[in-house]
Write a protein that holds these residues in place. Structure first.
Motif, PDB file in Angstrom:
ATOM      1  N   LEU A 250       0.837  -1.194   0.000  1.00  0.00           N
ATOM      2  CA  LEU A 250       0.000   0.000   0.000  1.00  0.00           C
ATOM      3  C   LEU A 250       0.876   1.250   0.000  1.00  0.00           C
ATOM      4  CD1 LEU A 250      -2.730   1.398   0.160  1.00  0.00           C
ATOM      5  CD2 LEU A 250      -2.639   1.127   2.639  1.00  0.00           C
ATOM      6  N   GLN A 251       1.922   1.254   0.821  1.00  0.00           N
ATOM      7  CA  GLN A 251       2.853   2.381   0.877  1.00  0.00           C
ATOM      8  C   GLN A 251       3.471   2.634  -0.504  1.00  0.00           C
ATOM      9  OE1 GLN A 251       3.430   4.351   3.475  1.00  0.00           O
ATOM     10  NE2 GLN A 251       4.986   5.583   2.477  1.00  0.00           N
ATOM     11  N   ALA A 252       3.893   1.567  -1.179  1.00  0.00           N
ATOM     12  CA  ALA A 252       4.498   1.699  -2.505  1.00  0.00           C
ATOM     13  C   ALA A 252       3.487   2.220  -3.526  1.00  0.00           C
ATOM     14  CB  ALA A 252       5.057   0.352  -2.955  1.00  0.00           C
ATOM     15  N   GLN A 253       2.254   1.758  -3.423  1.00  0.00           N
ATOM     16  CA  GLN A 253       1.213   2.209  -4.343  1.00  0.00           C
ATOM     17  C   GLN A 253       0.934   3.700  -4.151  1.00  0.00           C
ATOM     18  OE1 GLN A 253      -2.595   0.376  -3.630  1.00  0.00           O
ATOM     19  NE2 GLN A 253      -3.328   0.831  -5.686  1.00  0.00           N
ATOM     20  N   VAL A 254       0.839   4.136  -2.902  1.00  0.00           N
ATOM     21  CA  VAL A 254       0.599   5.551  -2.606  1.00  0.00           C
ATOM     22  C   VAL A 254       1.766   6.395  -3.115  1.00  0.00           C
ATOM     23  CG1 VAL A 254       0.407   7.234  -0.729  1.00  0.00           C
ATOM     24  CG2 VAL A 254      -0.922   5.124  -0.651  1.00  0.00           C
ATOM     25  N   GLU A 255       3.001   5.925  -2.889  1.00  0.00           N
ATOM     26  CA  GLU A 255       4.172   6.675  -3.341  1.00  0.00           C
ATOM     27  C   GLU A 255       4.195   6.791  -4.868  1.00  0.00           C
ATOM     28  OE1 GLU A 255       9.003   6.470  -3.203  1.00  0.00           O
ATOM     29  OE2 GLU A 255       7.897   5.752  -1.443  1.00  0.00           O
TER      30      GLU A 255
ATOM     31  N   SER B  74       1.771  12.290  -9.740  1.00  0.00           N
ATOM     32  CA  SER B  74       1.164  13.623  -9.651  1.00  0.00           C
ATOM     33  C   SER B  74       2.239  14.699  -9.591  1.00  0.00           C
ATOM     34  CB  SER B  74       0.274  13.719  -8.405  1.00  0.00           C
ATOM     35  OG  SER B  74      -0.798  12.837  -8.497  1.00  0.00           O
ATOM     36  N   PHE B  75       3.292  14.430  -8.821  1.00  0.00           N
ATOM     37  CA  PHE B  75       4.386  15.386  -8.685  1.00  0.00           C
ATOM     38  C   PHE B  75       5.080  15.587 -10.038  1.00  0.00           C
ATOM     39  CE2 PHE B  75       8.534  16.969  -7.565  1.00  0.00           C
ATOM     40  CZ  PHE B  75       8.289  17.801  -6.485  1.00  0.00           C
ATOM     41  N   GLU B  76       5.367  14.494 -10.736  1.00  0.00           N
ATOM     42  CA  GLU B  76       6.040  14.596 -12.038  1.00  0.00           C
ATOM     43  C   GLU B  76       5.167  15.307 -13.066  1.00  0.00           C
ATOM     44  OE1 GLU B  76       7.252  10.587 -12.870  1.00  0.00           O
ATOM     45  OE2 GLU B  76       8.979  10.731 -11.511  1.00  0.00           O
ATOM     46  N   ALA B  77       3.865  15.117 -12.986  1.00  0.00           N
ATOM     47  CA  ALA B  77       2.959  15.821 -13.897  1.00  0.00           C
ATOM     48  C   ALA B  77       2.975  17.319 -13.608  1.00  0.00           C
ATOM     49  CB  ALA B  77       1.540  15.269 -13.762  1.00  0.00           C
TER      50      ALA B  77
ATOM     51  N   GLY C  67      12.889  18.332 -12.033  1.00  0.00           N
ATOM     52  CA  GLY C  67      13.007  17.471 -10.855  1.00  0.00           C
ATOM     53  C   GLY C  67      12.504  18.141  -9.597  1.00  0.00           C
ATOM     54  N   SER C  68      11.966  19.343  -9.744  1.00  0.00           N
ATOM     55  CA  SER C  68      11.402  20.068  -8.605  1.00  0.00           C
ATOM     56  C   SER C  68      10.293  20.974  -9.113  1.00  0.00           C
ATOM     57  CB  SER C  68      12.488  20.893  -7.904  1.00  0.00           C
ATOM     58  OG  SER C  68      13.052  21.830  -8.800  1.00  0.00           O
ATOM     59  N   ILE C  69       9.438  21.405  -8.194  1.00  0.00           N
ATOM     60  CA  ILE C  69       8.306  22.252  -8.576  1.00  0.00           C
ATOM     61  C   ILE C  69       8.245  23.482  -7.678  1.00  0.00           C
ATOM     62  CG2 ILE C  69       6.935  20.355  -9.514  1.00  0.00           C
ATOM     63  CD1 ILE C  69       5.292  20.377  -6.921  1.00  0.00           C
ATOM     64  N   THR C  70       7.604  24.513  -8.174  1.00  0.00           N
ATOM     65  CA  THR C  70       7.364  25.725  -7.402  1.00  0.00           C
ATOM     66  C   THR C  70       5.990  25.617  -6.738  1.00  0.00           C
ATOM     67  OG1 THR C  70       6.289  26.861  -9.237  1.00  0.00           O
ATOM     68  CG2 THR C  70       8.701  27.102  -9.056  1.00  0.00           C
ATOM     69  N   ARG C  71       5.709  26.552  -5.869  1.00  0.00           N
ATOM     70  CA  ARG C  71       4.387  26.585  -5.224  1.00  0.00           C
ATOM     71  C   ARG C  71       3.297  26.750  -6.290  1.00  0.00           C
ATOM     72  NH1 ARG C  71       2.778  28.536  -0.089  1.00  0.00           N
ATOM     73  NH2 ARG C  71       4.781  29.573   0.118  1.00  0.00           N
ATOM     74  N   GLU C  72       3.539  27.597  -7.275  1.00  0.00           N
ATOM     75  CA  GLU C  72       2.545  27.847  -8.321  1.00  0.00           C
ATOM     76  C   GLU C  72       2.287  26.587  -9.143  1.00  0.00           C
ATOM     77  OE1 GLU C  72       5.248  29.901  -7.771  1.00  0.00           O
ATOM     78  OE2 GLU C  72       4.023  31.289  -6.607  1.00  0.00           O
ATOM     79  N   GLU C  73       3.348  25.850  -9.460  1.00  0.00           N
ATOM     80  CA  GLU C  73       3.172  24.600 -10.205  1.00  0.00           C
ATOM     81  C   GLU C  73       2.384  23.588  -9.377  1.00  0.00           C
ATOM     82  OE1 GLU C  73       7.080  24.412 -13.111  1.00  0.00           O
ATOM     83  OE2 GLU C  73       7.311  23.807 -11.018  1.00  0.00           O
TER      84      GLU C  73
ATOM     85  N   ALA D  77      -1.256  24.738  -9.406  1.00  0.00           N
ATOM     86  CA  ALA D  77      -1.868  24.537 -10.726  1.00  0.00           C
ATOM     87  C   ALA D  77      -2.151  23.058 -10.996  1.00  0.00           C
ATOM     88  CB  ALA D  77      -0.958  25.095 -11.819  1.00  0.00           C
ATOM     89  N   ALA D  78      -1.346  22.171 -10.413  1.00  0.00           N
ATOM     90  CA  ALA D  78      -1.530  20.730 -10.629  1.00  0.00           C
ATOM     91  C   ALA D  78      -2.508  20.116  -9.637  1.00  0.00           C
ATOM     92  CB  ALA D  78      -0.186  20.018 -10.534  1.00  0.00           C
ATOM     93  N   GLY D  79      -3.054  20.917  -8.744  1.00  0.00           N
ATOM     94  CA  GLY D  79      -4.005  20.387  -7.765  1.00  0.00           C
ATOM     95  C   GLY D  79      -3.343  19.759  -6.558  1.00  0.00           C
ATOM     96  N   LEU D  80      -2.060  20.055  -6.344  1.00  0.00           N
ATOM     97  CA  LEU D  80      -1.353  19.540  -5.163  1.00  0.00           C
ATOM     98  C   LEU D  80      -1.466  20.575  -4.043  1.00  0.00           C
ATOM     99  CD1 LEU D  80       1.820  18.060  -6.909  1.00  0.00           C
ATOM    100  CD2 LEU D  80      -0.146  16.820  -6.005  1.00  0.00           C
ATOM    101  N   GLY D  81      -2.682  20.747  -3.553  1.00  0.00           N
ATOM    102  CA  GLY D  81      -2.962  21.760  -2.535  1.00  0.00           C
ATOM    103  C   GLY D  81      -2.171  21.576  -1.260  1.00  0.00           C
TER     104      GLY D  81
END
Length: 114
Positions: A50-55, A61-64, A71-77, A80-84
């Motif tokens: 389950l842990q592996a599936q969640v990761e 989602s992070f890569e999208a 290899g990293s994202i900003t707060r705005e990215e 925008a991707a729905g990673l509230g």
């Protein structure tokens, strides 16, 4: 009359027997029972699996969200991707104060919260 009552029971999802209410599972008449039974018997994921599936899902989602593939994202990215969650906790995740967070930064932050 019986067909009408059977259809009503299927639509309502319950059968009345006197004052007692019995739950009746709703079934799609176009799906063969053997197929619907097989789909409902899927094994439950637990523990490390389950842990592996969640990761995997979180990483996807992070890569999208990483539209520039840095290899990293900003707060705005993140927003925008729905990673509230990432956007709301950005300062705490970004311990270096670089304005960008990597997936490893996010994992470290989540592990520390456990």
């Amino acid at each position: 009359m019986r067909r009408w009552l059977a259809a009503l029971i299927l639509l309502c999802g319950r059968a009345h027997a006197g004052d007692e209410v019995q739950q009746v599972p709703l079934r799609d008449p176009w799906v063969p029972p053997s197929v619907s039974r097989a789909a409902s018997v899927a094994p439950e994921t637990r523990g490390a699996a389950l842990q592996a599936q969640v990761e995997r899902k979180l990483r996807a989602s992070f890569e999208a969200a990483d539209v520039n593939r840095r290899g990293s994202i900003t707060r705005e990215e993140a927003r925008a991707a729905g990673l509230g969650f990432v956007a709301e906790h950005f300062e705490r995740i970004d311990v270096r104060g670089s304005g960008r967070v990597s997936f490893e930064d996010l994992k470290r932050y989540l592990d520390a919260r456990r």
